[in-house]
Design a protein around this motif. Structure first.
Motif, PDB file in Angstrom:
ATOM      1  N   GLY A 128      -0.873  -9.653 -12.207  1.00 29.92           N
ATOM      2  CA  GLY A 128      -0.380  -8.447 -11.567  1.00 29.92           C
ATOM      3  C   GLY A 128      -1.505  -7.434 -11.474  1.00 29.92           C
ATOM      4  O   GLY A 128      -2.282  -7.283 -12.423  1.00 29.92           O
ATOM      5  N   LEU A 129      -1.593  -6.777 -10.333  1.00 29.59           N
ATOM      6  CA  LEU A 129      -2.658  -5.800 -10.118  1.00 29.59           C
ATOM      7  C   LEU A 129      -2.112  -4.508  -9.572  1.00 29.59           C
ATOM      8  O   LEU A 129      -1.128  -4.504  -8.832  1.00 29.59           O
ATOM      9  CB  LEU A 129      -3.671  -6.344  -9.097  1.00 29.59           C
ATOM     10  N   LYS A 130      -2.772  -3.440  -9.941  1.00 26.84           N
ATOM     11  CA  LYS A 130      -2.479  -2.158  -9.308  1.00 26.84           C
ATOM     12  C   LYS A 130      -3.785  -1.408  -9.143  1.00 26.84           C
ATOM     13  O   LYS A 130      -4.695  -1.511  -9.972  1.00 26.84           O
ATOM     14  CB  LYS A 130      -1.451  -1.348 -10.081  1.00 26.84           C
ATOM     15  N   ILE A 131      -3.847  -0.688  -8.041  1.00 29.41           N
ATOM     16  CA  ILE A 131      -4.982   0.194  -7.782  1.00 29.41           C
ATOM     17  C   ILE A 131      -4.432   1.614  -7.779  1.00 29.41           C
ATOM     18  O   ILE A 131      -3.411   1.899  -7.145  1.00 29.41           O
ATOM     19  CB  ILE A 131      -5.662  -0.113  -6.436  1.00 29.41           C
ATOM     20  N   THR A 132      -5.117   2.473  -8.499  1.00 32.72           N
ATOM     21  CA  THR A 132      -4.749   3.883  -8.547  1.00 32.72           C
ATOM     22  C   THR A 132      -5.990   4.730  -8.275  1.00 32.72           C
ATOM     23  O   THR A 132      -7.111   4.228  -8.308  1.00 32.72           O
ATOM     24  CB  THR A 132      -4.168   4.275  -9.922  1.00 32.72           C
ATOM     25  N   GLU A 133      -5.743   5.994  -8.018  1.00 33.02           N
ATOM     26  CA  GLU A 133      -6.837   6.964  -7.987  1.00 33.02           C
ATOM     27  C   GLU A 133      -6.500   8.042  -9.001  1.00 33.02           C
ATOM     28  O   GLU A 133      -5.326   8.301  -9.270  1.00 33.02           O
ATOM     29  CB  GLU A 133      -7.032   7.578  -6.606  1.00 33.02           C
ATOM     30  N   PHE A 155       0.856  -1.180   0.000  1.00 33.47           N
ATOM     31  CA  PHE A 155       0.000   0.000   0.000  1.00 33.47           C
ATOM     32  C   PHE A 155       0.895   1.233   0.000  1.00 33.47           C
ATOM     33  O   PHE A 155       1.788   1.365   0.828  1.00 33.47           O
ATOM     34  CB  PHE A 155      -0.917  -0.008   1.232  1.00 33.47           C
ATOM     35  N   PHE A 156       0.672   2.126  -0.944  1.00 32.97           N
ATOM     36  CA  PHE A 156       1.517   3.302  -1.114  1.00 32.97           C
ATOM     37  C   PHE A 156       0.953   4.565  -0.477  1.00 32.97           C
ATOM     38  O   PHE A 156       1.692   5.415  -0.022  1.00 32.97           O
ATOM     39  CB  PHE A 156       1.763   3.577  -2.602  1.00 32.97           C
ATOM     40  N   ARG A 157      -0.346   4.704  -0.504  1.00 28.83           N
ATOM     41  CA  ARG A 157      -1.012   5.886   0.033  1.00 28.83           C
ATOM     42  C   ARG A 157      -2.423   5.468   0.422  1.00 28.83           C
ATOM     43  O   ARG A 157      -2.960   4.515  -0.130  1.00 28.83           O
ATOM     44  CB  ARG A 157      -1.034   7.021  -0.998  1.00 28.83           C
ATOM     45  N   PRO A 158      -3.035   6.172   1.346  1.00 27.00           N
ATOM     46  CA  PRO A 158      -4.400   5.799   1.722  1.00 27.00           C
ATOM     47  C   PRO A 158      -5.403   6.173   0.627  1.00 27.00           C
ATOM     48  O   PRO A 158      -5.217   7.166  -0.076  1.00 27.00           O
ATOM     49  CB  PRO A 158      -4.656   6.603   2.999  1.00 27.00           C
ATOM     50  N   ALA A 159      -6.406   5.353   0.523  1.00 24.36           N
ATOM     51  CA  ALA A 159      -7.542   5.668  -0.350  1.00 24.36           C
ATOM     52  C   ALA A 159      -8.613   6.213   0.580  1.00 24.36           C
ATOM     53  O   ALA A 159      -9.190   5.473   1.388  1.00 24.36           O
ATOM     54  CB  ALA A 159      -8.024   4.417  -1.075  1.00 24.36           C
ATOM     55  N   THR A 160      -8.851   7.491   0.509  1.00 26.71           N
ATOM     56  CA  THR A 160      -9.755   8.137   1.452  1.00 26.71           C
ATOM     57  C   THR A 160     -11.214   8.027   1.008  1.00 26.71           C
ATOM     58  O   THR A 160     -11.515   7.720  -0.149  1.00 26.71           O
ATOM     59  CB  THR A 160      -9.375   9.623   1.620  1.00 26.71           C
ATOM     60  N   LEU A 161     -12.085   8.281   1.956  1.00 23.51           N
ATOM     61  CA  LEU A 161     -13.525   8.247   1.717  1.00 23.51           C
ATOM     62  C   LEU A 161     -13.873   9.057   0.469  1.00 23.51           C
ATOM     63  O   LEU A 161     -13.420  10.185   0.312  1.00 23.51           O
ATOM     64  CB  LEU A 161     -14.247   8.820   2.942  1.00 23.51           C
ATOM     65  N   GLY A 162     -14.624   8.446  -0.430  1.00 26.29           N
ATOM     66  CA  GLY A 162     -15.054   9.122  -1.653  1.00 26.29           C
ATOM     67  C   GLY A 162     -14.120   8.983  -2.835  1.00 26.29           C
ATOM     68  O   GLY A 162     -14.449   9.403  -3.945  1.00 26.29           O
ATOM     69  N   THR A 163     -12.950   8.381  -2.627  1.00 20.60           N
ATOM     70  CA  THR A 163     -11.986   8.214  -3.717  1.00 20.60           C
ATOM     71  C   THR A 163     -12.539   7.257  -4.770  1.00 20.60           C
ATOM     72  O   THR A 163     -13.081   6.199  -4.449  1.00 20.60           O
ATOM     73  CB  THR A 163     -10.652   7.649  -3.178  1.00 20.60           C
ATOM     74  N   ILE A 164     -12.387   7.636  -6.038  1.00 19.85           N
ATOM     75  CA  ILE A 164     -12.702   6.733  -7.146  1.00 19.85           C
ATOM     76  C   ILE A 164     -11.439   5.916  -7.416  1.00 19.85           C
ATOM     77  O   ILE A 164     -10.371   6.479  -7.669  1.00 19.85           O
ATOM     78  CB  ILE A 164     -13.106   7.499  -8.423  1.00 19.85           C
ATOM     79  N   LEU A 165     -11.569   4.610  -7.358  1.00 18.34           N
ATOM     80  CA  LEU A 165     -10.435   3.707  -7.544  1.00 18.34           C
ATOM     81  C   LEU A 165     -10.448   3.105  -8.943  1.00 18.34           C
ATOM     82  O   LEU A 165     -11.512   2.782  -9.478  1.00 18.34           O
ATOM     83  CB  LEU A 165     -10.499   2.570  -6.516  1.00 18.34           C
ATOM     84  N   ASN A 166      -9.267   2.960  -9.515  1.00 19.58           N
ATOM     85  CA  ASN A 166      -9.084   2.292 -10.797  1.00 19.58           C
ATOM     86  C   ASN A 166      -8.314   1.001 -10.503  1.00 19.58           C
ATOM     87  O   ASN A 166      -7.220   1.065  -9.954  1.00 19.58           O
ATOM     88  CB  ASN A 166      -8.266   3.154 -11.753  1.00 19.58           C
ATOM     89  N   ILE A 167      -8.889  -0.147 -10.852  1.00 18.76           N
ATOM     90  CA  ILE A 167      -8.237  -1.421 -10.596  1.00 18.76           C
ATOM     91  C   ILE A 167      -7.806  -1.999 -11.941  1.00 18.76           C
ATOM     92  O   ILE A 167      -8.640  -2.284 -12.796  1.00 18.76           O
ATOM     93  CB  ILE A 167      -9.157  -2.410  -9.845  1.00 18.76           C
ATOM     94  N   HIS A 168      -6.498  -2.124 -12.124  1.00 16.04           N
ATOM     95  CA  HIS A 168      -5.916  -2.649 -13.355  1.00 16.04           C
ATOM     96  C   HIS A 168      -5.399  -4.056 -13.082  1.00 16.04           C
ATOM     97  O   HIS A 168      -4.659  -4.260 -12.113  1.00 16.04           O
ATOM     98  CB  HIS A 168      -4.737  -1.785 -13.817  1.00 16.04           C
TER      99      HIS A 168
END
Length: 170
Positions: free
Chosen positions: A103-108, A76-89
């Motif tokens: 392999g997976l990555k989650i970004t905002e 985990f690199f940074r928190p995903a805060t309330l309301g964040t739209i997540l992109n799951i690749h």
């Protein structure tokens, strides 16, 4: 067996497949019930999103039911805060005999700078399940781009490390 259990034209064909043929991208939002007291997404919530996306990739590649067998290198690199739209690749890195590393990555998406910021990444290994309920062979994957070839090579290194660790722990 139900029609949704496997896709015969894929499941029984061992012709190498392209990485792009099984990739997926999905999106989610961080809701209040997905957060801790700091209003950051639970790690388990993020891992659940990753597991579902990885399952889609594994199923698309294998053409049959699949099952998670290991999760490695989740970071985990940074928190995903309330309301964040997540992109799951999610993308297939390598297929072995009956298993596949995804392999997976989650970004905002940063709305100001219009770029994707890293949230988490990880590697999920799935096994294809045959009609008899046992692991069954999957087609190889054929990496095309330099990035796909790098991920393909690194997947073998991670697999060898998992096997070596398991041997040491016996």
């Amino acid at each position: 067996m139900k029609n949704t259990d496997l896709i015969p034209e894929i499941a029984n064909d061992m012709t190498p497949r392209k990485v792009k043929d099984s990739q997926t991208e999905t999106h989610a939002i961080v809701h209040p019930d997905n957060t801790n007291a700091l209003h950051n997404a639970f790690g388990g919530y993020l891992m659940g999103l990753m597991d579902v996306a990885a399952c889609v990739v594994a199923f698309n590649h294998a053409g049959r039911k699949v099952n998670t067998i290991s999760i490695d290198g989740v970071r985990f690199f940074r928190p995903a805060t309330l309301g964040t739209i997540l992109n799951i690749h999610a993308s297939l890195n390598r297929a072995f005999n009956t298993s596949m590393e995804i392999g997976l990555k989650i970004t905002e998406t940063d709305p100001v700078n219009k770029c994707e910021l890293p949230i988490a990444h990880g590697y999920f290994t799935f096994v294809a399940i045959g009609e008899d309920g046992r692991p069954t062979a999957v087609a190889p994957v054929e990496p095309e781009t330099a990035e796909e070839k790098r991920r393909f090579d690194q997947a073998l290194i991670r697999r060898e490390a998992r096997i070596a660790l398991a041997d040491k722990l016996k």
